[in-house]
Design a protein around this motif. Structure first.
Motif, mmCIF file in Angstrom:
data_model
loop_
_atom_site.group_PDB
_atom_site.id
_atom_site.type_symbol
_atom_site.label_atom_id
_atom_site.label_comp_id
_atom_site.label_asym_id
_atom_site.label_seq_id
_atom_site.Cartn_x
_atom_site.Cartn_y
_atom_site.Cartn_z
ATOM 1 N N GLN A 14 0.906 -1.257 0.080
ATOM 2 C CA GLN A 14 0.020 -0.196 -0.060
ATOM 3 C C GLN A 14 0.779 1.267 0.264
ATOM 4 O OE1 GLN A 14 -3.600 0.120 2.390
ATOM 5 N NE2 GLN A 14 -3.346 2.239 3.101
ATOM 6 N N GLU A 72 -0.105 17.266 -14.084
ATOM 7 C CA GLU A 72 -0.037 18.701 -13.721
ATOM 8 C C GLU A 72 1.151 19.332 -14.302
ATOM 9 O OE1 GLU A 72 -2.509 19.345 -9.899
ATOM 10 O OE2 GLU A 72 -1.038 17.861 -9.215
ATOM 11 N N LYS A 105 2.879 23.324 -5.895
ATOM 12 C CA LYS A 105 1.929 22.189 -5.735
ATOM 13 C C LYS A 105 2.693 20.737 -6.353
ATOM 14 C CE LYS A 105 -2.463 20.113 -6.662
ATOM 15 N NZ LYS A 105 -2.197 18.613 -6.891
ATOM 16 N N TYR A 113 -0.076 2.113 -9.375
ATOM 17 C CA TYR A 113 -0.315 3.769 -8.973
ATOM 18 C C TYR A 113 -1.716 3.883 -9.390
ATOM 19 C CZ TYR A 113 0.610 4.491 -13.765
ATOM 20 O OH TYR A 113 0.548 4.754 -15.084
ATOM 21 N N SER A 166 -5.049 4.767 -10.383
ATOM 22 C CA SER A 166 -5.749 4.831 -11.711
ATOM 23 C C SER A 166 -5.851 6.217 -12.343
ATOM 24 C CB SER A 166 -7.207 4.031 -11.708
ATOM 25 O OG SER A 166 -7.965 4.402 -10.435
ATOM 26 N N ALA A 195 -8.311 12.400 -2.463
ATOM 27 C CA ALA A 195 -6.976 11.930 -1.742
ATOM 28 C C ALA A 195 -7.267 12.431 -0.260
ATOM 29 C CB ALA A 195 -5.731 12.665 -2.305
ATOM 30 N N ASN A 249 -9.563 10.076 1.709
ATOM 31 C CA ASN A 249 -8.903 8.826 1.892
ATOM 32 C C ASN A 249 -7.641 8.800 3.033
ATOM 33 O OD1 ASN A 249 -6.358 7.236 0.820
ATOM 34 N ND2 ASN A 249 -8.152 5.784 0.395
ATOM 35 N N GLN A 250 -7.170 9.956 2.635
ATOM 36 C CA GLN A 250 -5.748 10.053 3.580
ATOM 37 C C GLN A 250 -5.931 10.591 5.239
ATOM 38 O OE1 GLN A 250 -2.977 11.933 1.200
ATOM 39 N NE2 GLN A 250 -3.263 10.348 -0.500
ATOM 40 N N GLU A 268 -2.107 18.660 1.065
ATOM 41 C CA GLU A 268 -3.269 18.411 0.201
ATOM 42 C C GLU A 268 -4.251 19.289 0.540
ATOM 43 O OE1 GLU A 268 -2.916 16.442 -2.070
ATOM 44 O OE2 GLU A 268 -1.825 14.502 -1.672
ATOM 45 N N PRO A 276 -12.141 -0.673 -5.730
ATOM 46 C CA PRO A 276 -13.282 -1.619 -6.124
ATOM 47 C C PRO A 276 -14.291 -1.400 -5.056
ATOM 48 C CG PRO A 276 -11.647 -2.835 -5.687
ATOM 49 C CD PRO A 276 -10.907 -1.704 -5.538
ATOM 50 N N PHE A 288 -12.590 0.702 -15.043
ATOM 51 C CA PHE A 288 -11.297 0.905 -13.570
ATOM 52 C C PHE A 288 -10.513 -0.224 -13.893
ATOM 53 C CE2 PHE A 288 -10.203 -0.934 -9.717
ATOM 54 C CZ PHE A 288 -9.537 0.097 -9.244
HETATM 55 N N1 BYC Z 1 -5.823 2.525 -8.842
HETATM 56 O O1 BYC Z 1 -8.480 -4.625 -2.207
HETATM 57 P P1 BYC Z 1 -8.605 -3.374 -2.709
HETATM 58 C C1 BYC Z 1 -3.117 11.163 -4.742
HETATM 59 C C2 BYC Z 1 -5.954 -2.077 -6.602
HETATM 60 S S1 BYC Z 1 -2.094 9.937 -4.374
HETATM 61 C C3 BYC Z 1 -4.795 1.322 -8.990
HETATM 62 O O2 BYC Z 1 -9.756 -2.623 -2.388
HETATM 63 P P2 BYC Z 1 -6.829 -1.946 -0.791
HETATM 64 C C4 BYC Z 1 -2.358 12.367 -5.263
HETATM 65 C C5 BYC Z 1 -5.341 -2.600 -5.137
HETATM 66 O O3 BYC Z 1 -3.964 -1.873 -5.337
HETATM 67 C C6 BYC Z 1 -3.511 8.553 -4.524
HETATM 68 N N2 BYC Z 1 -5.179 0.476 -8.166
HETATM 69 O O4 BYC Z 1 -7.196 -2.682 -2.050
HETATM 70 C C7 BYC Z 1 -1.196 12.381 -5.795
HETATM 71 C C8 BYC Z 1 -5.427 -3.911 -5.259
HETATM 72 O O5 BYC Z 1 -4.436 -4.399 -6.095
HETATM 73 P P3 BYC Z 1 -3.130 -5.426 -5.517
HETATM 74 C C9 BYC Z 1 -3.153 7.316 -4.192
HETATM 75 C C10 BYC Z 1 -6.223 0.369 -7.301
HETATM 76 O O6 BYC Z 1 -5.235 -1.668 -1.117
HETATM 77 C C11 BYC Z 1 -0.644 13.475 -6.538
HETATM 78 C C12 BYC Z 1 -6.781 -4.336 -5.864
HETATM 79 O O7 BYC Z 1 -7.252 -3.025 -6.771
HETATM 80 N N3 BYC Z 1 -3.685 7.060 -2.695
HETATM 81 O O8 BYC Z 1 -4.089 11.435 -4.618
HETATM 82 O O9 BYC Z 1 -7.328 -2.431 0.310
HETATM 83 C C13 BYC Z 1 -1.442 14.598 -6.768
HETATM 84 C C14 BYC Z 1 -7.925 -4.424 -5.110
HETATM 85 O O10 BYC Z 1 -8.377 -3.331 -4.220
HETATM 86 C C15 BYC Z 1 -7.135 1.361 -7.050
HETATM 87 C C16 BYC Z 1 -3.319 6.004 -1.855
HETATM 88 O O11 BYC Z 1 -2.519 5.000 -2.388
HETATM 89 C C17 BYC Z 1 -6.887 2.677 -7.668
HETATM 90 N N4 BYC Z 1 -7.653 3.645 -7.660
HETATM 91 O O12 BYC Z 1 -7.432 -0.482 -1.287
HETATM 92 C C18 BYC Z 1 -2.785 14.476 -6.174
HETATM 93 C C19 BYC Z 1 -3.891 6.046 -0.602
HETATM 94 N N5 BYC Z 1 -7.823 0.996 -5.883
HETATM 95 O O13 BYC Z 1 -2.370 -4.139 -4.883
HETATM 96 C C20 BYC Z 1 -3.303 13.338 -5.522
HETATM 97 C C21 BYC Z 1 -3.478 4.687 0.297
HETATM 98 C C22 BYC Z 1 -7.502 -0.316 -5.629
HETATM 99 O O14 BYC Z 1 -3.960 -6.490 -4.621
HETATM 100 N N6 BYC Z 1 -4.227 3.541 -0.111
HETATM 101 N N7 BYC Z 1 -6.554 -0.538 -6.431
HETATM 102 O O15 BYC Z 1 -2.442 -5.700 -6.823
HETATM 103 C C23 BYC Z 1 -5.458 3.188 -0.113
HETATM 104 O O16 BYC Z 1 -5.847 3.723 0.658
HETATM 105 C C24 BYC Z 1 -5.647 1.812 -0.624
HETATM 106 O O17 BYC Z 1 -4.709 1.171 -1.008
HETATM 107 C C25 BYC Z 1 -6.712 1.861 -1.742
HETATM 108 C C26 BYC Z 1 -6.959 0.581 -2.258
HETATM 109 C C27 BYC Z 1 -8.115 2.433 -1.040
HETATM 110 C C28 BYC Z 1 -6.247 2.671 -2.872
#
Ligand code: BYC
Length: 335
Positions: free
Chosen positions: A53, A68, A87, A123, A125, A148, A151-152, A174, A216, A283
């Motif tokens: 993660q 950007e 930014k 990374y 989507s 973001a 979520n964060q 952010e 998802p 997606f």
């Molecule tokens: N895109 O079981 P799930 C930002 C994948 S930075 C791609 O629900 P999880 C910003 C997931 O990885 C934004 N893949 O997974 C930056 C898993 O695949 P693997 C990033 C996705 O981890 C610059 C599979 O689908 N934020 O905002 O429990 C400028 C099953 O999903 C996505 C973070 O990373 C997606 N959208 O929940 C501006 C926050 N969604 O790994 C802005 C931290 C799911 O098994 N991460 N997948 O191959 C999280 O909170 C969690 O990892 C997620 C997904 C909610 C994203």
């Protein structure tokens, strides 16, 4: 080479009876909101889940600089250019805090970089969509940074100390990013009819991909149950998506824009907005590497890595020279 692998490795959540004594003690610490620190014992799958993660999150920040960064030279005023530059630089900083947090779990920066550059690592989507007009920079700040933050903010309470502390700083920055996006949208909707139409067009294109950012639906999220038991995640994907919709619709109303969803409706009984079906095929196509910009993003990161090679070589040579000098000085002092 460029396909982001979609294979997941979700584990079944263990009941206390199925846990070892060490695992039960670990879970008790988590339940008591005691942070886990790098040298503490942790189950191997907790460590792996965090590496997955946090490194995906770090890659998202770094790749997120590209759509950007594309507009820095074309920002409409010097002030807008300076703000956008700051930014994008912040996003680079977020990536660095996050890579450092992941390194505390025993993975090297080189391994993570290699996974990103080879297309093995995921990374977000959202960064596989193009920024076609200046209004897209407003929409990205408002919606993408808004999603973001949603979520964060809870991740500041995540059980792993280094990740939760990184999130505190990231979230402060952010919220500035989100406001700069909303400010661009405000300026566009107060402008000419063409500018207002550009703002509406940007909202039309970024709305659905922003909802997909949360991952998802809960019934198909492989990792949520285990990650929530370990407080690596505090909320489910659907909970955060709903909060984002509820928060953002009044903002769209304030801008005088409408989201591209004919099924969107306030639900008096639940006190939330009901919204239409998300195109999950889109997606999964994007996260498998076939979105509009996946190839372009990885090409750009690979090129930057190659072009930066001489800088890395020079800093390593400089560090080695100074380590030699320090070594000779201490040897001379001992003698
Ligand atoms: N895109 O079981 P799930 C930002 C994948 S930075 C791609 O629900 P999880 C910003 C997931 O990885 C934004 N893949 O997974 C930056 C898993 O695949 P693997 C990033 C996705 O981890 C610059 C599979 O689908 N934020 O905002 O429990 C400028 C099953 O999903 C996505 C973070 O990373 C997606 N959208 O929940 C501006 C926050 N969604 O790994 C802005 C931290 C799911 O098994 N991460 N997948 O191959 C999280 O909170 C969690 O990892 C997620 C997904 C909610 C994203």
């Amino acid at each position: 080479m460029y396909a982001q692998m979609v294979k997941t490795s979700g584990d079944k959540v263990k009941t206390p009876d199925e846990m070892t004594a060490q695992e039960r003690a670990f879970q008790a610490r988590i339940d008591a909101d005691i942070k886990i620190e790098p040298k503490d014992w942790m189950p191997e799958s907790y460590r792996k889940t965090l590496i997955r993660q946090i490194s995906q999150h770090a890659h998202s920040e770094i790749v997120g600089m590209l759509p950007e960064g594309n507009w820095i030279t074309r920002a409409p005023t010097l002030k807008r250019k300076a703000i956008l530059l700051a930014k994008v630089q912040d996003e680079g900083g977020h990536g660095l805090y996050l890579y450092c947090a992941a390194e505390t779990l025993g993975i090297s920066r080189e391994e993570m970089t290699e996974a990103l550059l080879s297309g093995k690592a995921k990374y977000s989507s959202i960064f596989n969509y193009p920024t076609l007009t200046w209004a897209d920079i407003g929409a990205v700040g408002w919606l993408v940074d808004g999603a973001a933050i949603m979520n964060q903010v809870p991740l500041q309470r995540c059980s792993y100390g280094p990740y939760s502390r990184a999130m505190i700083r990231v979230c402060k920055e952010e919220s500035f990013h989100q406001r700069q996006g909303f400010d661009i949208m405000m300026a566009m909707v107060k402008g000419s009819n063409e500018q207002k139409a550009m703002a509406q067009d940007a909202l039309n294109r970024w709305w659905w991909p922003s909802l997909m950012m949360f991952g998802p639906p809960d019934d198909t999220s492989v990792h949520s149950a285990q990650s929530m038991q370990w407080k690596i995640k505090i909320n489910t994907n659907d909970e955060l998506r709903q909060k984002f919709v509820d928060q953002t619709i009044p903002q769209a109303d304030y801008l005088g824009l409408s989201v591209p969803d004919p099924d969107l409706k306030w639900n008096e009984d639940h006190g939330h907005y009901d919204f239409g079906a998300i195109d999950w095929d889109e997606f999964f196509t994007v996260i498998k590497g076939h979105g509009p910009c996946n190839r372009e993003r990885l090409r750009a990161r690979n090129r930057a890595h190659e072009e930066g090679r001489w800088v890395r070589d020079a800093t390593l040579a400089y560090a080695a020279k100074h380590a030699d000098k320090a070594h000779s000085r201490s040897a001379a002092w001992i003698n």
